[in-house]
Design a protein around this motif. Structure first.
Motif: not given
Length: 144
Positions: A114-123, A137-144
């Motif tokens: 969530x903190x380091x991967x602004x370009x991630x499209x698949x996890x 939830x942390x990952x979801x909150x960081x999604x654009x």
């Protein structure tokens, strides 16, 4: 992507694949030594698929140190923990696809994504008992 059996320095410039699972044709899968070789010889590699191999944090740390241009890392069913996985996401800002299912990662790793991967499209973090709703939830909150 290419298969381990066909790997040469020229062939692995952009992608490396080894399906260490049942269909590996009897070949010995790469270990941390192979991960270190990839990291040392192929600094511009973009895709690494080392699923179903005995790679550990040592191999992941080598990849983190030597492969800053990664856009895809697939380490499903390896021996990697938060230590190696977090080093990869911290060192590879271009990551778009991240697979660490059936490893030993936890919510700490999800928070690092969530903190380091602004370009991630698949996890892919499936089959990890240490990843809970907190990480999701942390990952979801960081999604654009």
């Amino acid at each position: 992507m290419i298969e381990w059996a066909k790997a040469t320095p020229q062939a692995i410039r952009t992608g490396f694949q080894f399906g260490g699972h049942a269909g590996n044709g009897g070949r010995t899968p790469p270990t941390d030594v192979g991960a270190y070789a990839l990291a040392t010889l192929c600094p511009n590699i973009q895709d690494i698929y080392l699923s179903y191999t005995p790679v550990t944090d040592a191999g992941a740390l080598a990849i983190a140190a030597g492969c800053p241009n990664l856009t895809r890392i697939d380490m499903f069913d390896t021996q990697v923990t938060d230590v190696g996985a977090m080093a990869i996401v911290a060192s590879c800002p271009k990551l778009k696809r991240i697979q660490f299912g059936k490893t030993q990662v936890t919510d700490q790793f999800a928070l690092a994504i969530a903190a380091s991967c602004p370009n991630v499209t698949w996890i892919g973090l499936n089959r990890n008992g240490g990843v809970t709703n907190v990480g999701a939830q942390a990952i979801a909150a960081s999604c654009p």
